[in-house]
Design a protein around this motif. Structure first.
Motif, PDB file in Angstrom:
ATOM      1  N   GLU B  55       0.984  -1.174   0.012  1.00 22.10           N
ATOM      2  CA  GLU B  55       0.235   0.270  -0.140  1.00 22.10           C
ATOM      3  C   GLU B  55       0.868   1.186  -0.016  1.00 22.10           C
ATOM      4  O   GLU B  55       1.950   1.206   0.687  1.00 22.10           O
ATOM      5  CB  GLU B  55      -1.014   0.060   1.287  1.00 22.10           C
ATOM      6  N   TYR B  56       0.540   2.468  -0.810  1.00 22.58           N
ATOM      7  CA  TYR B  56       1.203   3.479  -0.653  1.00 22.58           C
ATOM      8  C   TYR B  56       0.767   4.145   0.519  1.00 22.58           C
ATOM      9  O   TYR B  56      -0.023   5.357   0.356  1.00 22.58           O
ATOM     10  CB  TYR B  56       1.202   4.303  -1.887  1.00 22.58           C
ATOM     11  N   MET B  57       1.306   4.139   1.702  1.00 25.51           N
ATOM     12  CA  MET B  57       0.806   4.713   2.907  1.00 25.51           C
ATOM     13  C   MET B  57       0.720   6.041   2.791  1.00 25.51           C
ATOM     14  O   MET B  57      -0.110   6.966   3.021  1.00 25.51           O
ATOM     15  CB  MET B  57       1.738   4.079   4.008  1.00 25.51           C
ATOM     16  N   ASN B  58       1.967   6.602   2.110  1.00 26.62           N
ATOM     17  CA  ASN B  58       2.506   8.231   2.211  1.00 26.62           C
ATOM     18  C   ASN B  58       1.200   8.812   1.557  1.00 26.62           C
ATOM     19  O   ASN B  58       0.859  10.006   1.707  1.00 26.62           O
ATOM     20  CB  ASN B  58       3.723   8.328   1.633  1.00 26.62           C
ATOM     21  N   LYS B  59       0.799   8.273   0.322  1.00 26.60           N
ATOM     22  CA  LYS B  59      -0.365   8.968  -0.499  1.00 26.60           C
ATOM     23  C   LYS B  59      -1.468   8.999   0.132  1.00 26.60           C
ATOM     24  O   LYS B  59      -2.329  10.206   0.189  1.00 26.60           O
ATOM     25  CB  LYS B  59      -0.285   8.169  -1.900  1.00 26.60           C
ATOM     26  N   ILE B  60      -2.004   7.844   0.968  1.00 23.91           N
ATOM     27  CA  ILE B  60      -3.238   7.948   1.875  1.00 23.91           C
ATOM     28  C   ILE B  60      -3.146   9.148   2.943  1.00 23.91           C
ATOM     29  O   ILE B  60      -4.086   9.949   2.881  1.00 23.91           O
ATOM     30  CB  ILE B  60      -3.478   6.662   2.526  1.00 23.91           C
ATOM     31  N   ILE B  61      -1.956   9.051   3.379  1.00 18.21           N
ATOM     32  CA  ILE B  61      -1.743   9.932   4.543  1.00 18.21           C
ATOM     33  C   ILE B  61      -1.840  11.307   4.149  1.00 18.21           C
ATOM     34  O   ILE B  61      -2.555  12.308   4.690  1.00 18.21           O
ATOM     35  CB  ILE B  61      -0.454   9.645   5.484  1.00 18.21           C
ATOM     36  N   ALA B  62      -1.027  11.487   3.188  1.00 15.98           N
ATOM     37  CA  ALA B  62      -1.002  13.094   2.528  1.00 15.98           C
ATOM     38  C   ALA B  62      -2.486  13.330   2.070  1.00 15.98           C
ATOM     39  O   ALA B  62      -2.616  14.571   2.274  1.00 15.98           O
ATOM     40  CB  ALA B  62       0.048  12.842   1.264  1.00 15.98           C
ATOM     41  N   ALA B  63      -3.101  12.477   1.418  1.00 16.71           N
ATOM     42  CA  ALA B  63      -4.344  12.998   0.907  1.00 16.71           C
ATOM     43  C   ALA B  63      -5.408  13.416   2.204  1.00 16.71           C
ATOM     44  O   ALA B  63      -6.154  14.230   2.131  1.00 16.71           O
ATOM     45  CB  ALA B  63      -5.172  11.836   0.327  1.00 16.71           C
ATOM     46  N   ASP B 100       7.311  22.134   7.521  1.00 17.94           N
ATOM     47  CA  ASP B 100       7.224  22.298   9.094  1.00 17.94           C
ATOM     48  C   ASP B 100       7.435  20.889   9.736  1.00 17.94           C
ATOM     49  O   ASP B 100       8.141  20.890  10.877  1.00 17.94           O
ATOM     50  CB  ASP B 100       6.042  22.942   9.737  1.00 17.94           C
ATOM     51  N   TYR B 101       6.791  20.049   8.915  1.00 16.75           N
ATOM     52  CA  TYR B 101       6.851  18.662   9.537  1.00 16.75           C
ATOM     53  C   TYR B 101       7.395  17.581   8.358  1.00 16.75           C
ATOM     54  O   TYR B 101       7.071  17.534   7.343  1.00 16.75           O
ATOM     55  CB  TYR B 101       5.594  18.090  10.103  1.00 16.75           C
ATOM     56  N   VAL B 102       8.016  16.450   8.899  1.00 10.69           N
ATOM     57  CA  VAL B 102       8.324  15.338   8.192  1.00 10.69           C
ATOM     58  C   VAL B 102       7.872  14.014   8.772  1.00 10.69           C
ATOM     59  O   VAL B 102       8.028  14.028   9.901  1.00 10.69           O
ATOM     60  CB  VAL B 102       9.742  15.391   7.796  1.00 10.69           C
ATOM     61  N   VAL B 103       7.362  13.284   8.055  1.00 14.72           N
ATOM     62  CA  VAL B 103       6.862  11.901   8.404  1.00 14.72           C
ATOM     63  C   VAL B 103       7.744  10.871   7.663  1.00 14.72           C
ATOM     64  O   VAL B 103       7.427  10.914   6.505  1.00 14.72           O
ATOM     65  CB  VAL B 103       5.438  11.859   8.241  1.00 14.72           C
ATOM     66  N   VAL B 104       8.331  10.146   8.381  1.00 15.07           N
ATOM     67  CA  VAL B 104       8.945   9.052   7.669  1.00 15.07           C
ATOM     68  C   VAL B 104       8.558   7.559   8.235  1.00 15.07           C
ATOM     69  O   VAL B 104       7.805   7.492   9.402  1.00 15.07           O
ATOM     70  CB  VAL B 104      10.411   9.153   7.886  1.00 15.07           C
ATOM     71  N   GLY B 105       8.683   6.586   7.563  1.00 16.32           N
ATOM     72  CA  GLY B 105       8.247   5.334   8.058  1.00 16.32           C
ATOM     73  C   GLY B 105       8.479   4.273   7.059  1.00 16.32           C
ATOM     74  O   GLY B 105       9.335   4.487   6.090  1.00 16.32           O
ATOM     75  N   ILE B 149      -2.964   6.534  11.186  1.00 13.20           N
ATOM     76  CA  ILE B 149      -1.527   7.370  11.129  1.00 13.20           C
ATOM     77  C   ILE B 149      -1.817   8.758  10.866  1.00 13.20           C
ATOM     78  O   ILE B 149      -1.295   9.732  11.681  1.00 13.20           O
ATOM     79  CB  ILE B 149      -0.313   6.872  10.266  1.00 13.20           C
ATOM     80  N   SER B 150      -2.810   8.990  10.038  1.00  9.51           N
ATOM     81  CA  SER B 150      -3.166  10.301   9.786  1.00  9.51           C
ATOM     82  C   SER B 150      -3.794  11.152  10.942  1.00  9.51           C
ATOM     83  O   SER B 150      -3.473  12.406  11.493  1.00  9.51           O
ATOM     84  CB  SER B 150      -4.135  10.442   8.761  1.00  9.51           C
ATOM     85  N   ASP B 151      -4.544  10.264  11.602  1.00  6.88           N
ATOM     86  CA  ASP B 151      -5.291  10.788  12.986  1.00  6.88           C
ATOM     87  C   ASP B 151      -4.154  11.382  13.983  1.00  6.88           C
ATOM     88  O   ASP B 151      -4.353  12.159  14.691  1.00  6.88           O
ATOM     89  CB  ASP B 151      -6.151   9.733  13.477  1.00  6.88           C
ATOM     90  N   ILE B 152      -3.133  10.321  14.079  1.00  7.32           N
ATOM     91  CA  ILE B 152      -2.102  10.503  14.979  1.00  7.32           C
ATOM     92  C   ILE B 152      -1.449  11.709  14.900  1.00  7.32           C
ATOM     93  O   ILE B 152      -1.206  12.849  15.579  1.00  7.32           O
ATOM     94  CB  ILE B 152      -1.229   9.332  15.240  1.00  7.32           C
ATOM     95  N   ILE B 153      -1.036  12.057  13.542  1.00  8.96           N
ATOM     96  CA  ILE B 153      -0.233  13.199  13.014  1.00  8.96           C
ATOM     97  C   ILE B 153      -1.256  14.427  13.383  1.00  8.96           C
ATOM     98  O   ILE B 153      -0.982  15.560  14.192  1.00  8.96           O
ATOM     99  CB  ILE B 153      -0.059  13.052  11.835  1.00  8.96           C
ATOM    100  N   THR B 158      -2.328  19.320  15.884  1.00 11.96           N
ATOM    101  CA  THR B 158      -3.581  20.300  16.000  1.00 11.96           C
ATOM    102  C   THR B 158      -4.226  20.370  17.582  1.00 11.96           C
ATOM    103  O   THR B 158      -4.727  21.112  18.083  1.00 11.96           O
ATOM    104  CB  THR B 158      -4.644  20.201  15.111  1.00 11.96           C
ATOM    105  N   GLY B 159      -3.861  19.032  18.058  1.00 14.66           N
ATOM    106  CA  GLY B 159      -4.409  18.998  19.404  1.00 14.66           C
ATOM    107  C   GLY B 159      -5.855  18.676  19.370  1.00 14.66           C
ATOM    108  O   GLY B 159      -6.704  18.364  20.321  1.00 14.66           O
ATOM    109  N   VAL B 160      -6.390  18.135  18.145  1.00 13.47           N
ATOM    110  CA  VAL B 160      -7.704  17.942  17.939  1.00 13.47           C
ATOM    111  C   VAL B 160      -7.887  16.500  17.562  1.00 13.47           C
ATOM    112  O   VAL B 160      -6.996  15.888  16.623  1.00 13.47           O
ATOM    113  CB  VAL B 160      -8.322  18.683  16.944  1.00 13.47           C
ATOM    114  N   GLN B 161      -8.712  15.762  17.974  1.00 16.84           N
ATOM    115  CA  GLN B 161      -8.788  14.234  17.591  1.00 16.84           C
ATOM    116  C   GLN B 161      -9.065  14.279  15.888  1.00 16.84           C
ATOM    117  O   GLN B 161      -9.874  14.931  15.371  1.00 16.84           O
ATOM    118  CB  GLN B 161      -9.926  13.560  18.210  1.00 16.84           C
ATOM    119  N   GLY B 162      -8.239  13.328  15.284  1.00 11.50           N
ATOM    120  CA  GLY B 162      -8.450  13.182  13.868  1.00 11.50           C
ATOM    121  C   GLY B 162      -9.738  12.278  13.381  1.00 11.50           C
ATOM    122  O   GLY B 162      -9.859  11.722  14.247  1.00 11.50           O
TER     123      GLY B 162
END
Lengths: 293, 442
Positions: B55-63, B100-105, B149-153, B158-162
């Protein structure tokens, strides 16, 4: 003894004479007695074998004779004793006298010596006193001299001091005047500098504000009423080394946007170290509070 | 000109400030920012396998993140390095790219066929890790893992639940070659992927509404020839009829505690709002007006309903207070005064905002009213937007719109800044409803 004889020749002659007389008397008296019954003086009775020719002699007479002889003898002995006693007494007296004389002589000598001593002592005392007096006088004189000199010196010093004080006062006055002038000049210069510094600082603040505003991405359009203050530490290159939230908006996304805006805007336009203004920018507080236009 | 003036006054203000407080710390007041999103780089997740990654995780998260409007994802082709763990990240690279932020995995395949998905979220400026997790997953669930992962980021920054790992329900209408229409009730991931059909019918389906437990849906079906409200368990597919009165049975809305449902019934003449106790099946009438009252929505505390009524001459939103038995305690109060058409309320989970369809110059758009301040904002600018529904975290609104005369789904951030279309479904797509958070109570 010899000394005594020499010292008293008359007494010695008399003493010898007395002895001679005494001895003669003794011899005579014996003759007298020997002469009487046929005993001649030339005869040596002892050798003569008929010593005793019992001539009856009245016992009374004998006794008397014996008595007389005895008495004579006693008298003579007494006389001798007397003489010896007298002689002894005389000797004693003489001795005593001599002793006395000697004592007197000694006393005299002592007295004389003492007198000499006293005199010497008195002289020494006198001398000492004199010396002391002299010394005291000298000291007194010296002290007086010293005092006088001191007073003089003090007077001179005082004078000098007064002079110096006067000089110092004048100098101080001058300095004060100069200082006042300098201060006036400095104040004017500082005022000018401050004004230009403030202008400069204001200029840079404006530049920083613009830079940060440009980089501040509002986390949402819905940020009305939110505000956040951060303390930002800046180094001379303009790089931001720390952003510390000192007043949170209570909204994490908003706070983050504020921190990030400052970092993103770095290097911030800050005055150079040489301008002397950079110190003002080492720590700057940014207050983020979006306002609708 | 005005800007310059402002700036000047600013500078003068500073001069004054600096003079008056000789040794005070300089303070800069920032009152304006730019419209935009936080730039974030989601580096493609490393995959040791020879084939393409499962799965292209990064694409899902980025979207996901981009759809929120809060983030702007750096395109992959702009990346100068593709590290897969924090230790290999050169922060200067990313600063240069102005992110501002980088996500690696990385995705690590496990002997049993499962995957271990590891990721780290880094703050580029502070040079520090903000979050880092390792999540076990299987191939069919990798998209869900990506949403998690998007929710965690999102929550970390933001301090708000994703609300990425949630679902949407919607109705699709397709037409077969014979011209027969097929209505489907479907659910999909919040990004529109993983569509599953829950119910289908050749007769119309309408108004899906999520139960607070996120496992049941209430909707209107015409399978019997006339409208009925039924509840269906999305896992077991079991259905249960709630109401089938004469006339209109429409617009079901589950109460926040899940015990009641508000709905529109015309059994007494004209459409009125009722509340039914799901256990006792007791119906309580809420509105009494000759005008149309419909499309009720619950306030999060369950103590009021907001509904659409044309009692004022044109459709507007009204609010009516309820007691603990679910009965009205006062006269409905009008809420909207902007324009002559406001309908179909969706209330944000925090109860602060009401989204609605607003008509402006002949166009139907999604608008939001801030209840406390009365601030009214139009979020969209299409011709025919309808059926807004808040995401469970209140940050997004999903709605239906049309594209080339075809209904599609779109989402807008609650501030109106981010607009996304959910590409995907076949046919006409209508009436989206955003699910509660997974694992919500009840």
């Amino acid at each position: 003894m010899w000394q005594q004889i020499r010292n008293n020749p008359r007494a010695a002659v008399l003493a010898v004479l007395a002895h001679v007389i005494f001895i003669v008397i003794l011899l005579v008296s014996f003759k007298f007695s020997n002469d009487e019954p046929g005993v001649k003086g030339t005869l040596k009775p002892k050798v003569m074998p008929e010593v005793i020719k019992a001539e009856a002699i009245d016992e009374k007479q004998i006794n008397a004779e014996i008595q007389r002889r005895r008495e004579l003898e006693n008298r003579q002995q007494q006389k001798i004793r007397e003489q010896a006693r007298r002689k002894k007494e005389a000797q004693l007296r003489e001795k005593k006298r001599l002793a006395e004389k000697k004592k007197q002589q000694r006393a005299e000598k002592k007295r004389r010596q003492e007198a000499i001593k006293r005199k010497q002592k008195e002289a020494a005392e006198k001398k000492r006193k004199l010396a002391l007096k002299k010394k005291q006088e000298r000291e007194k004189r010296l002290a007086e001299e010293k005092e006088r000199k001191q007073a003089e010196r003090k007077r001179i010093e005082e004078e000098e001091r007064k002079q110096q004080e006067e000089l110092a006062r004048q100098e101080a006055e001058m300095k004060q005047k100069l200082e006042a002038d300098r201060q006036r000049r400095d104040a004017a210069r500082q005022q000018a500098q401050r004004q230009s510094s403030q202008r400069e600082i204001g200029k840079y603040l404006g530049l920083i504000k613009n830079a940060v505003s440009r980089h501040w991405t509002l986390p949402s359009a819905d940020v009305n009423g939110l505000s956040c203050e951060v303390k930002v530490r800046i180094i001379p290159s303009g790089e931001v080394i720390d952003v510390q939230i000192i007043k949170s908006s209570g909204n994490l996304a908003f706070d983050r946007s504020v921190e990030t805006a400052v970092y993103r805007a770095a290097p911030l336009p800050v005055p150079s170290i040489e301008s002397g203004l950079f110190d003002e920018f080492r720590e700057v507080i940014f207050s983020f509070e979006p306002r609708d236009l | 000109m005005q800007n310059m003036k402002k700036q000047l006054s600013f500078i003068l203000g500073f001069i004054f400030l600096a003079v008056s407080q000789a040794h005070a710390v300089l303070t800069i007041e920032i009152t304006q920012g730019v419209e935009g999103a936080a730039p974030i780089a989601i580096v493609p997740f490393a995959w040791a396998g020879k084939d393409a990654p499962p799965e292209y995780m990064n694409k899902i998260i980025a979207a996901d993140l981009q759809r929120s409007g809060f983030f702007k994802a750096l395109p992959e082709e702009d990346m100068i390095a593709m590290p897969s763990e924090a230790g290999k990240v050169n922060l200067a690279d990313w600063r240069a790219l102005k992110v501002d932020y980088v996500v690696v995995g990385k995705i690590i395949s496990q002997p049993d066929g499962a995957f271990q998905v590891q990721f780290q979220l880094l703050d580029v400026y502070k040079g520090k890790q903000l979050a880092g997790y390792s999540i076990r997953s299987r191939k069919p669930n990798l998209r869900t893992t990506a949403h998690q992962i998007s929710d965690i980021i999102y929550r970390t920054i933001t301090g708000v639940q994703g609300a990425f790992d949630t679902h949407i329900a919607y109705i699709t209408v397709t037409e077969n070659r014979k011209g027969t229409k097929l209505y489907r009730l479907a659910i999909a991931d919040s990004d529109g992927a993983n569509e599953q059909i829950v119910y289908e019918s050749t007769r119309p389906l309408m108004s899906p509404s999520w139960a607070p437990d996120g496992r049941r849906l209430a909707y209107v079906t015409f399978f019997s020839g006339r409208p009925e409200i039924q509840v269906q368990n999305i896992l077991t597919r079991e259905t249960q009829k709630i109401s089938g009165f004469k006339g209109i049975n429409g617009a079901p809305a589950w109460s926040p505690d899940g015990r009641r449902m508000a709905l529109t019934l015309s059994k007494d003449g004209n459409p009125e709002i009722y509340v039914v106790d799901l256990k006792s099946k007791k119906f309580t009438r809420i509105t009494r007006h000759y005008a149309i009252d419909t499309e009720a929505a619950w306030m999060p505390d369950g103590n009021a309903l907001i509904f659409t009524s044309d009692r004022g001459g044109s459709p507007q939103l009204y609010r009516v207070e309820l007691n603990s038995q679910g009965a009205a305690t006062g006269r409905p109060r009008r809420l909207t005064f902007d324009g002559n058409y406001n309908s179909r309320a969706s209330i944000s989970p925090d109860g602060r905002r009401v989204a609605m369809v607003h008509r402006e110059k002949g166009k139907f758009q999604i608008a939001v009213l801030e209840l406390k301040t009365g601030r009214f904002q139009i979020l969209t600018d299409s011709r025919l937007d309808e059926s807004p529904s808040f995401s469970p975290n209140g940050s997004m609104i999903i709605y239906a719109t049309e594209d080339n005369y075809r209904g599609i789904l779109a989402a807008v951030s609650v501030d109106g800044r981010a607009h996304q279309r959910l590409s995907l479904q076949m046919g006409d797509v209508r009436e989206p409803a955003w699910s509660p958070f997974k694992g919500a109570v009840q």
